[in-house]
Design a protein around this motif. Structure first.
Motif, PDB file in Angstrom:
ATOM      1  N   GLU A   1       0.854  -1.194   0.000  1.00 49.67           N
ATOM      2  CA  GLU A   1       0.000   0.000   0.000  1.00 49.67           C
ATOM      3  C   GLU A   1       0.884   1.237   0.000  1.00 49.67           C
ATOM      4  N   GLU A   2       2.131   1.078  -0.470  1.00 51.09           N
ATOM      5  CA  GLU A   2       3.121   2.154  -0.406  1.00 51.09           C
ATOM      6  C   GLU A   2       3.059   3.084  -1.599  1.00 51.09           C
ATOM      7  N   CYS A   3       3.057   2.520  -2.802  1.00 53.61           N
ATOM      8  CA  CYS A   3       3.095   3.362  -3.990  1.00 53.61           C
ATOM      9  C   CYS A   3       2.684   2.565  -5.216  1.00 53.61           C
ATOM     10  N   VAL A   4       2.432   3.285  -6.293  1.00 53.79           N
ATOM     11  CA  VAL A   4       2.127   2.698  -7.592  1.00 53.79           C
ATOM     12  C   VAL A   4       3.087   3.304  -8.610  1.00 53.79           C
ATOM     13  N   GLU A   5       3.668   2.445  -9.439  1.00 55.11           N
ATOM     14  CA  GLU A   5       4.480   2.933 -10.549  1.00 55.11           C
ATOM     15  C   GLU A   5       3.673   2.780 -11.827  1.00 55.11           C
TER      16      GLU A   5
ATOM     17  N   THR B   1      -5.410   8.593  -1.927  1.00 56.11           N
ATOM     18  CA  THR B   1      -6.624   8.583  -2.736  1.00 56.11           C
ATOM     19  C   THR B   1      -6.372   7.986  -4.109  1.00 56.11           C
ATOM     20  N   ASP B   2      -5.298   8.425  -4.758  1.00 53.54           N
ATOM     21  CA  ASP B   2      -4.977   7.906  -6.087  1.00 53.54           C
ATOM     22  C   ASP B   2      -4.539   6.454  -6.028  1.00 53.54           C
ATOM     23  N   LEU B   3      -3.792   6.106  -4.964  1.00 54.50           N
ATOM     24  CA  LEU B   3      -3.356   4.723  -4.817  1.00 54.50           C
ATOM     25  C   LEU B   3      -4.563   3.788  -4.747  1.00 54.50           C
ATOM     26  N   GLN B   4      -5.572   4.183  -3.977  1.00 54.87           N
ATOM     27  CA  GLN B   4      -6.769   3.348  -3.854  1.00 54.87           C
ATOM     28  C   GLN B   4      -7.521   3.247  -5.181  1.00 54.87           C
TER      29      GLN B   4
END
Length: 283
Positions: free
Chosen positions: A231-235, A249-252
């Motif tokens: 749940e740390e980041c998205v690449e 918010t964007d990660l979810q």
């Protein structure tokens, strides 16, 4: 609303702009007065406050000094640099060669327990064979006009990094569009080896591999390739840049997209049938 990989960057820049505006208001200054103290045109102040222009470190120092708030300089510069680092052009990342960026991912991979990876254009990096990775890196180096082609070393670094799939108690949920099975990266032998590797990897207890068939009734449109690390980041991988999404918010939103894409995919025997069909099509 479409998923926008640049939305986190823009939101971060808006937050910095808001903090600068608050500093001006706390000082009781108008935009024109702040501009006069900083020695620049009022239009620049307006662009910065409305997040239409990213402030430089020097801009932030001048702004905070004019507002009598030097204690805010360090935090605002750090936040601004963080926002800039979220969107980084591949050209900049690969300036010293492709191998370096592959090696730089190692710490993130080592600390991640759950990987959720969706690929719409190439095979997931953690499942690429040395031959496939080398062919892909060669294409990337050629497209970007790399001064020195270190694609072979970069491929080796990617394959070495991918060994995490066999270490520890990590979980890998991987999704590929069926088109990925058909796209020719390298020659037929390279693709045959890659597709065979997918079939072998499916038996690993840490791996769940889903294929979204051409015939799936779309409830979510194909996206850019993206990887969710815990749940740390998205690449998110764009043609010209890498975007690191960290906003909760964007990660979810990406977590939700991955779930919706997963619902379209087939697994197990049905996925093996699609991979085998792609393998047989190579002749």
């Amino acid at each position: 609303m479409p998923l926008s990989p640049s939305s986190s960057v823009q939101e971060a820049r808006k937050a910095i702009a808001q903090r600068l505006r608050e500093a001006r208001l706390d000082a009781g200054l108008t935009g024109h007065e702040l501009s006069r103290r900083c020695g620049w045109h009022p239009a620049k102040t307006s662009r910065i406050e409305n997040a239409r222009a990213a402030p430089t470190d020097a801009d932030i120092r001048s702004w905070c000094t004019a507002c009598g708030a030097p204690d805010r300089i360090a935090d605002l510069i750090a936040a601004s640099r963080s926002a800039d680092s979220m969107y980084v052009e591949w050209r900049r990342l690969h300036r010293g060669g492709l191998r370096g960026i592959q090696e730089s991912y190692a710490p993130l991979y080592e600390r991640t327990s759950a990987f959720r990876i969706y690929c719409s254009n190439v095979m997931p990096g953690v499942l690429q064979t040395p031959e496939y990775a080398a062919a892909l890196m060669g294409v990337i180096a050629d497209f970007q006009g790399a001064e020195a082609d270190d694609s072979a070393d970069a491929a080796a670094a990617r394959v070495e990094r991918s060994q995490v799939i066999r270490r520890g108690h990590r979980r890998f949920a991987l999704l590929v569009e069926e088109a990925v099975l058909r796209y020719r990266v390298g020659d037929a032998a390279t693709m045959a080896g890659q597709l065979g590797h997918l079939l072998s990897a499916m038996v690993l207890p840490s791996v769940s591999l889903g294929v979204i068939p051409f015939t799936a009734q779309r409830r979510i449109w194909p996206q850019e390739t993206f990887s969710i690390f815990d749940e740390e980041c998205v690449e998110v991988e764009l043609l010209t840049a890498r975007v690191m999404v960290t906003s909760p918010t964007d990660l979810q939103q990406y977590v939700r997209a991955f779930a919706d894409l997963s619902a379209l995919a087939v697994h197990g025997a049905e996925a093996r049938e699609l991979i085998t069909a792609a393998l047989h099509s190579l002749g």
